[in-house]
Design a protein around this motif. Sequence first.
Motif, PDB file in Angstrom:
ATOM      1  N   ILE A 102       0.820  -1.222   0.000  1.00 23.60           N
ATOM      2  CA  ILE A 102       0.000   0.000   0.000  1.00 23.60           C
ATOM      3  C   ILE A 102       0.849   1.266   0.000  1.00 23.60           C
ATOM      4  CG2 ILE A 102      -1.692   1.331   1.344  1.00 23.60           C
ATOM      5  CD1 ILE A 102      -2.871  -1.337   2.245  1.00 23.60           C
ATOM      6  N   CYS A 103       1.932   1.255   0.752  1.00 24.27           N
ATOM      7  CA  CYS A 103       2.747   2.465   0.883  1.00 24.27           C
ATOM      8  C   CYS A 103       3.861   2.558  -0.154  1.00 24.27           C
ATOM      9  CB  CYS A 103       3.351   2.537   2.296  1.00 24.27           C
ATOM     10  SG  CYS A 103       2.118   2.595   3.620  1.00 24.27           S
ATOM     11  N   ILE A 123      -0.007   2.659   7.043  1.00 30.18           N
ATOM     12  CA  ILE A 123      -1.016   2.209   6.072  1.00 30.18           C
ATOM     13  C   ILE A 123      -2.244   3.108   6.126  1.00 30.18           C
ATOM     14  CG2 ILE A 123      -2.661   0.365   5.558  1.00 30.18           C
ATOM     15  CD1 ILE A 123      -0.478  -1.639   6.376  1.00 30.18           C
ATOM     16  N   ILE A 124      -2.744   3.367   7.334  1.00 33.62           N
ATOM     17  CA  ILE A 124      -3.937   4.217   7.490  1.00 33.62           C
ATOM     18  C   ILE A 124      -3.651   5.636   7.012  1.00 33.62           C
ATOM     19  CG2 ILE A 124      -5.522   5.234   9.180  1.00 33.62           C
ATOM     20  CD1 ILE A 124      -5.256   2.623  10.778  1.00 33.62           C
ATOM     21  N   SER A 125      -2.433   6.123   7.342  1.00 32.56           N
ATOM     22  CA  SER A 125      -2.044   7.463   6.898  1.00 32.56           C
ATOM     23  C   SER A 125      -2.025   7.553   5.372  1.00 32.56           C
ATOM     24  CB  SER A 125      -0.664   7.818   7.461  1.00 32.56           C
ATOM     25  OG  SER A 125      -0.229   9.071   6.975  1.00 32.56           O
ATOM     26  N   THR A 126      -1.525   6.511   4.718  1.00 31.80           N
ATOM     27  CA  THR A 126      -1.491   6.489   3.255  1.00 31.80           C
ATOM     28  C   THR A 126      -2.889   6.382   2.666  1.00 31.80           C
ATOM     29  OG1 THR A 126       0.698   5.445   3.281  1.00 31.80           O
ATOM     30  CG2 THR A 126      -0.580   5.260   1.243  1.00 31.80           C
ATOM     31  N   ILE A 127      -3.733   5.546   3.274  1.00 30.76           N
ATOM     32  CA  ILE A 127      -5.096   5.360   2.767  1.00 30.76           C
ATOM     33  C   ILE A 127      -5.893   6.659   2.851  1.00 30.76           C
ATOM     34  CG2 ILE A 127      -7.308   4.215   3.236  1.00 30.76           C
ATOM     35  CD1 ILE A 127      -5.755   1.716   4.002  1.00 30.76           C
ATOM     36  N   ILE A 128      -5.703   7.402   3.950  1.00 30.12           N
ATOM     37  CA  ILE A 128      -6.418   8.672   4.129  1.00 30.12           C
ATOM     38  C   ILE A 128      -6.071   9.665   3.022  1.00 30.12           C
ATOM     39  CG2 ILE A 128      -6.646  10.696   5.626  1.00 30.12           C
ATOM     40  CD1 ILE A 128      -6.359   8.830   8.016  1.00 30.12           C
ATOM     41  N   GLN A 135     -11.279   2.636  -0.357  1.00 29.98           N
ATOM     42  CA  GLN A 135     -11.980   1.402  -0.028  1.00 29.98           C
ATOM     43  C   GLN A 135     -11.202   0.186  -0.528  1.00 29.98           C
ATOM     44  OE1 GLN A 135     -15.944   1.200  -1.597  1.00 29.98           O
ATOM     45  NE2 GLN A 135     -16.498  -0.619  -0.422  1.00 29.98           N
ATOM     46  N   LYS A 136     -10.675   0.268  -1.745  1.00 27.39           N
ATOM     47  CA  LYS A 136      -9.907  -0.838  -2.309  1.00 27.39           C
ATOM     48  C   LYS A 136      -8.635  -1.092  -1.508  1.00 27.39           C
ATOM     49  CE  LYS A 136      -7.718  -2.430  -6.577  1.00 27.39           C
ATOM     50  NZ  LYS A 136      -7.397  -2.085  -8.000  1.00 27.39           N
ATOM     51  N   ALA A 137      -7.952  -0.029  -1.100  1.00 28.77           N
ATOM     52  CA  ALA A 137      -6.709  -0.173  -0.332  1.00 28.77           C
ATOM     53  C   ALA A 137      -6.984  -0.794   1.032  1.00 28.77           C
ATOM     54  CB  ALA A 137      -6.038   1.196  -0.170  1.00 28.77           C
ATOM     55  N   PHE A 138      -8.049  -0.327   1.686  1.00 27.07           N
ATOM     56  CA  PHE A 138      -8.375  -0.869   3.006  1.00 27.07           C
ATOM     57  C   PHE A 138      -8.836  -2.318   2.897  1.00 27.07           C
ATOM     58  CE2 PHE A 138     -11.314  -1.652   6.554  1.00 27.07           C
ATOM     59  CZ  PHE A 138     -10.461  -1.390   7.616  1.00 27.07           C
ATOM     60  N   THR A 191      -7.728  -4.624   1.048  1.00 21.69           N
ATOM     61  CA  THR A 191      -6.618  -5.568   0.925  1.00 21.69           C
ATOM     62  C   THR A 191      -6.013  -5.962   2.268  1.00 21.69           C
ATOM     63  OG1 THR A 191      -4.974  -3.794   0.672  1.00 21.69           O
ATOM     64  CG2 THR A 191      -6.017  -4.630  -1.338  1.00 21.69           C
ATOM     65  N   CYS A 192      -6.254  -5.170   3.311  1.00 19.01           N
ATOM     66  CA  CYS A 192      -5.667  -5.496   4.615  1.00 19.01           C
ATOM     67  C   CYS A 192      -6.716  -5.693   5.706  1.00 19.01           C
ATOM     68  CB  CYS A 192      -4.674  -4.415   5.040  1.00 19.01           C
ATOM     69  SG  CYS A 192      -5.367  -2.752   5.146  1.00 19.01           S
ATOM     70  N   SER A 193      -8.008  -5.612   5.362  1.00 14.94           N
ATOM     71  CA  SER A 193      -9.054  -5.705   6.380  1.00 14.94           C
ATOM     72  C   SER A 193      -9.112  -7.082   7.034  1.00 14.94           C
ATOM     73  CB  SER A 193     -10.418  -5.355   5.762  1.00 14.94           C
ATOM     74  OG  SER A 193     -10.730  -6.237   4.695  1.00 14.94           O
ATOM     75  N   SER A 194      -8.906  -8.139   6.235  1.00 13.15           N
ATOM     76  CA  SER A 194      -8.953  -9.497   6.796  1.00 13.15           C
ATOM     77  C   SER A 194      -7.837  -9.699   7.814  1.00 13.15           C
ATOM     78  CB  SER A 194      -8.826 -10.539   5.673  1.00 13.15           C
ATOM     79  OG  SER A 194      -9.905 -10.448   4.782  1.00 13.15           O
ATOM     80  N   HIS A 195      -6.630  -9.283   7.434  1.00 11.10           N
ATOM     81  CA  HIS A 195      -5.486  -9.429   8.340  1.00 11.10           C
ATOM     82  C   HIS A 195      -5.668  -8.603   9.603  1.00 11.10           C
ATOM     83  CE1 HIS A 195      -1.405  -8.238   9.782  1.00 11.10           C
ATOM     84  NE2 HIS A 195      -1.211  -9.530   9.678  1.00 11.10           N
ATOM     85  N   LEU A 196      -6.155  -7.390   9.466  1.00 14.08           N
ATOM     86  CA  LEU A 196      -6.370  -6.528  10.626  1.00 14.08           C
ATOM     87  C   LEU A 196      -7.410  -7.129  11.566  1.00 14.08           C
ATOM     88  CD1 LEU A 196      -5.662  -3.869  12.014  1.00 14.08           C
ATOM     89  CD2 LEU A 196      -7.428  -2.749  10.644  1.00 14.08           C
ATOM     90  N   THR A 197      -8.445  -7.735  11.009  1.00 16.63           N
ATOM     91  CA  THR A 197      -9.467  -8.388  11.821  1.00 16.63           C
ATOM     92  C   THR A 197      -8.878  -9.548  12.609  1.00 16.63           C
ATOM     93  OG1 THR A 197     -11.174  -7.817  10.204  1.00 16.63           O
ATOM     94  CG2 THR A 197     -11.699  -9.564  11.761  1.00 16.63           C
ATOM     95  N   VAL A 198      -8.060 -10.365  11.943  1.00 16.55           N
ATOM     96  CA  VAL A 198      -7.464 -11.540  12.581  1.00 16.55           C
ATOM     97  C   VAL A 198      -6.535 -11.146  13.722  1.00 16.55           C
ATOM     98  CG1 VAL A 198      -5.823 -13.426  12.215  1.00 16.55           C
ATOM     99  CG2 VAL A 198      -7.692 -13.072  10.593  1.00 16.55           C
TER     100      VAL A 198
END
Length: 315
Positions: free
Chosen positions: A128-129, A224-229, A238-241, A243-250
């Motif tokens: 992402i970055c 990652i969040i800073s880049t997405i913002i 939405q697309k960038a988030f 890609t990492c939402s599953s991992h962040l949830t786990v």
Amino acid sequence: MNPSPINQTMVLYFIIKGISDVAELQLPIFLLVLLIYLVTLAGNVTIFLLVCLDHHLHTPMYFFLANLSIADMSSSTITLHKVLLTFILGNDAVSFHGCLSQVYLFASITGHELFILAVMSYDRYVAICNPLRYHSIMTSGACILLASSCCLLGFLLVIPPVVIVSGFTCYTSNRIDHFFCDLVSLVKLTCSDTSILELLNLTEGLIISTLLPFILTFVPYVFIISTIIKIPTSSGRQKAFYTCSSHLTVVTILYVILTCQYILPTTLSIADKKFFSLFNTAAVPMLNPLIYSLKNKDMKSALRRWMAKSRITFY
């Protein structure tokens, strides 16, 4: 086997009390644990096979996901097999060396999993970055080196505490009030000097094996969040988030459970500790493939292709 008072200096075996002492609950507990274990195996084996067989999934992210699936299957097998065997065979005893082996393997797999999750965070950070440099950074050689290092760290860091525990010769009881040989439960039974072990757990166990992977896992998400913002379009964000939402949830679920299980032990009853341990060793490995499958288009597409090749209609 009936436990006897421990007055001698050496314990030959331990009695695993299990999840519950209530006789009427043994069959429901057995069926529940068996169901969870089978679902865990099915989900993680499916992910592992899809990653191996589908060339669309031959990417760093899914390579590390396959490693996570192996860790999840191993963790569940190491801890839940005794619950199942105790009900089937009626033998709730485990040898001293068998107990130490379970302590070592479970702690090693847990450490391996935490470091793998940290590496997966780094992979998402690069994707992402630094998307233009992603393929030059996350090469196949780099991925193999990172995965191997995670495995090596997990298994090496646990050796010192297990060696110390193996030297304990005095125990107040041979009944472990747990459903597997947990290091914390085992240490509570010893009347040997545990000062060195406590110091080691504080420095190596807490700082290196837990705090370090925690920092390595969540610090990349700050960037990652800073880049997405900063992404100008909502669809891009939405697309960038995604890609990492599953991992962040786990990782969020796992670290919340570990915090409740090990960081807040004095405020929990034995039943609560068993519940969080069961959730960590059974529910989390079962949920991981579900989270990655339900929230990941690539995994669902790979599953459809595999089922199509197997001539199974997928709806």
